[in-house]
Design a protein around this motif. Structure first.
Motif, PDB file in Angstrom:
ATOM      1  N   HIS A 192      49.578  41.778  41.591  1.00  0.00           N
ATOM      2  CA  HIS A 192      49.256  40.548  42.588  1.00  0.00           C
ATOM      3  C   HIS A 192      48.613  41.064  43.964  1.00  0.00           C
ATOM      4  O   HIS A 192      48.820  41.915  44.487  1.00  0.00           O
ATOM      5  N   PRO A 193      47.395  40.156  43.908  1.00  0.00           N
ATOM      6  CA  PRO A 193      46.682  40.571  45.081  1.00  0.00           C
ATOM      7  C   PRO A 193      47.216  40.334  46.329  1.00  0.00           C
ATOM      8  O   PRO A 193      48.117  39.535  46.532  1.00  0.00           O
ATOM      9  N   THR A 194      46.950  41.250  47.352  1.00  0.00           N
ATOM     10  CA  THR A 194      47.328  41.172  48.554  1.00  0.00           C
ATOM     11  C   THR A 194      46.208  40.143  49.406  1.00  0.00           C
ATOM     12  O   THR A 194      45.407  39.784  48.537  1.00  0.00           O
ATOM     13  N   ASP A 195      46.342  39.969  50.599  1.00  0.00           N
ATOM     14  CA  ASP A 195      45.347  39.260  51.424  1.00  0.00           C
ATOM     15  C   ASP A 195      43.970  39.909  51.248  1.00  0.00           C
ATOM     16  O   ASP A 195      42.856  39.259  50.912  1.00  0.00           O
ATOM     17  N   LEU A 196      43.805  41.096  50.928  1.00  0.00           N
ATOM     18  CA  LEU A 196      42.438  41.830  50.597  1.00  0.00           C
ATOM     19  C   LEU A 196      42.007  41.328  49.252  1.00  0.00           C
ATOM     20  O   LEU A 196      40.707  41.122  49.113  1.00  0.00           O
ATOM     21  N   GLY A 197      43.178  41.427  48.358  1.00  0.00           N
ATOM     22  CA  GLY A 197      42.533  41.036  47.103  1.00  0.00           C
ATOM     23  C   GLY A 197      42.110  39.410  47.280  1.00  0.00           C
ATOM     24  O   GLY A 197      41.032  39.110  46.470  1.00  0.00           O
ATOM     25  N   PHE A 198      42.828  38.869  47.839  1.00  0.00           N
ATOM     26  CA  PHE A 198      42.425  37.289  47.603  1.00  0.00           C
ATOM     27  C   PHE A 198      41.247  37.136  48.486  1.00  0.00           C
ATOM     28  O   PHE A 198      40.399  36.225  48.093  1.00  0.00           O
ATOM     29  N   TYR A 199      41.058  37.780  49.628  1.00  0.00           N
ATOM     30  CA  TYR A 199      39.738  37.522  50.178  1.00  0.00           C
ATOM     31  C   TYR A 199      38.621  38.031  49.257  1.00  0.00           C
ATOM     32  O   TYR A 199      37.602  36.958  49.176  1.00  0.00           O
ATOM     33  N   PHE A 200      38.687  39.020  48.555  1.00  0.00           N
ATOM     34  CA  PHE A 200      37.601  39.292  47.562  1.00  0.00           C
ATOM     35  C   PHE A 200      37.448  38.319  46.358  1.00  0.00           C
ATOM     36  O   PHE A 200      36.119  37.858  46.091  1.00  0.00           O
TER      37      PHE A 200
END
Lengths: 351, 351
Positions: free
Chosen positions: B328-336
């Motif tokens: 599950h993405p963190t905010d970092l993953g979601f941003y990318f």
């Protein structure tokens, strides 16, 4: 499925596991950030600081092993309740695996039952028996009574003595420095930088309590084998002239112990409220100017190894978006912070 | 300090608050993602899906007001316990403030007591009385019984009817689509894209349950006023040939209702385990090829408005680092993710 026999390895009772980030672990076998003797001093300065100093933020376990499975047994001080940080970040562990630091890759984290203060979780399982480097980051907030690693009975275990060949960076600061609000311990900015650059970090970030008290700065400055100091505590010292009154004595205290190691002063990252309240923004700008001016004066007075990094640039282009609550960076914020601080460290130490 | 008189505004009993992302709210006044009638169908397909469909992921409240304070009163279905996601993301709200969508800026989030299912939190307070746009994202997981907004008694309140002028994007998928594990609701990738581009998103992401069942795909395809569909459900359909068996019928079902709106198929982001297990990587590569091939065939057969985006590129350069648990993405993953998906959407819809 065949049942593999296992054994328990306890970092407190073996030298086969390297423990980084906690300078007193090797002698005291406690997952604390100050020595037990120093904790008495700390408690007198600020009783809450004693609690925080028992949070193992920045601590990590590192070893080489050919185990094909790794189960972590954790006993924590208690149960945590912060809503704006994952429990994995507060009281969990994460595992990186590789063959050496430069190729470590995140593998798993302890997605545990938040109602328990003791838990067991399998962090690693792989069909291929091969010598690997394992790095386990300790919780950012929960005190840790004990950690045991359950691995294959036949597995080798050797300490990872070569993990941080470049030296030790001591960072003093706030909850942000401590790692609030990373989703898992490895995403706090000091942890990202350690992994990326190969410096051990001693994380003296203390939630709400980075106030530069004389006794604490003396303990920080006494950290052995420091290659660099980073002071990033404006966020807790921005009222009542605390920063203005403590920064010069803090730097003097470091200079007494370390006449010439680099000191990097970082001003506060931009907080959401500073986008909406001019008086807060102006106050932050004033404190940044104060820190920049202080460094300039030190340079002019002959200390050419003290540097300033303006925190207002660290989250760009996501100043307002990279925090969970307007204050504490998420993994997104920490990633951007780490990238910019790494660049600065490299320009100071390695150029 | 003077006490300002306040009034309560309830989106369920006034038209002064716009509710986006929940197509049935205007008629049923429930923070659900399907209509009450459709929930009966959903429950028959998968009882857990009914629970998930009552999570208001993607829902948001939007209004213009000159209130100088805003306190949120939330009544949730219950208390959540996921360790790998903040409680703010699971069961909290976040607030953006600006004068129009294009300059919305994150202001605050509900850092609530995680042991409560009802809470009150001041989200906004400002000395300057001025007309502002307020956007409040609803929880990604906790069901919401009611939300009331406590504002200045004298304040104006008007619905933000112009928030999403460009249309409505319907996204179907997994826990990742639903927003696991954003630290706050506004950081789920559909929410970031909605804010950035000005499309309303209907978030049909269902944790562990995006399996493309015929009845569910019919409900998804029946969403009114769709400008685009995004199918991002490989993560829940990667075993037992579910993806292979459901993708073509899903697309046919959409095409019956919408003969020519763009359909974007996104394959799974790279999971941590795929960095360490060749068989998992190969399986993911195979499913990406299947989806790319399916799109290519549709194009060859004359459907030129169906597109493919390879999820393996969405987290680069942080494939392994941008998740909390390897999945599950963190905010970092979601941003990318959001950045790359935005680019693709723009290339499809606006070029």
């Amino acid at each position: 499925m065949t049942e593999t026999k296992t054994k328990l390895v306890n970092p407190a009772t073996t030298d086969a596991i390297s423990v980084y980030g906690l300078p007193f672990f090797s002698s005291e076998k406690k997952y604390y950030r100050f020595s037990e003797k120093d904790l008495e001093t700390v408690a007198k300065v600020n009783p809450f600081l004693e609690t925080l100093a028992k949070n193992p933020a920045g601590g990590l376990l590192a070893f080489y092993s050919d185990t094909t499975s790794l189960k972590l047994h954790a006993k924590l001080f208690g149960i945590l309740h912060m809503a704006h940080m994952t429990h994995v970040g507060q009281a969990g562990f994460d595992l990186y695996v590789g063959t050496k630091r430069a190729n470590l890759s995140f593998f798993s984290s302890t997605n545990y039952n938040i109602n328990l203060s003791e838990y067991e979780i399998t962090l690693f399982s792989h069909p291929v028996k091969r010598r690997r480097l394992f790095v386990i980051n300790l919780p950012l907030y929960a005190g840790v009574n004990s950690v045991e690693l359950e691995i294959d009975d036949e597995a080798s275990v050797e300490p990872a003595k070569d993990l941080f060949p470049k030296g030790r960076i001591v960072v003093y600061g706030t909850s942000i420095t401590q790692g609030g609000c990373a989703t898992r311990p490895g995403m706090a900015y000091p942890a990202i930088i350690a992994r990326e650059l190969g410096y051990e970090f001693i994380n003296y970030g203390f939630s709400g309590s980075g106030k530069g008290e004389k006794e604490i700065t003396e303990l920080v400055a006494s950290t052995k084998e420091a290659t660099m100091f980073i002071l990033d505590y404006e966020g807790n010292a921005d009222e009542n002239s605390i920063l203005e009154n403590t920064l010069a004595p803090f730097v003097s205290t470091i200079r007494e112990k370390y006449p010439s190691v680099p000191i990097l002063i970082i001003s506060k990252i931009r907080m959401a409220k500073e986008m909406h309240f001019m008086d807060k923004l102006n106050h932050a700008l004033k404190l940044a100017r104060f820190q920049a001016g202080f460094v300039k004066k030190q340079n002019e007075n002959g200390d050419n190894n003290i540097y300033f990094l303006n925190g207002k640039n660290l989250l760009i282009p996501l100043q307002h978006e990279a925090t969970v609550d307007g204050i504490h960076p998420t993994d997104l914020g920490f990633y951007f912070m780490a990238k910019r601080i790494i660049k600065k460290i490299l320009s100071i130490i390695e150029n």
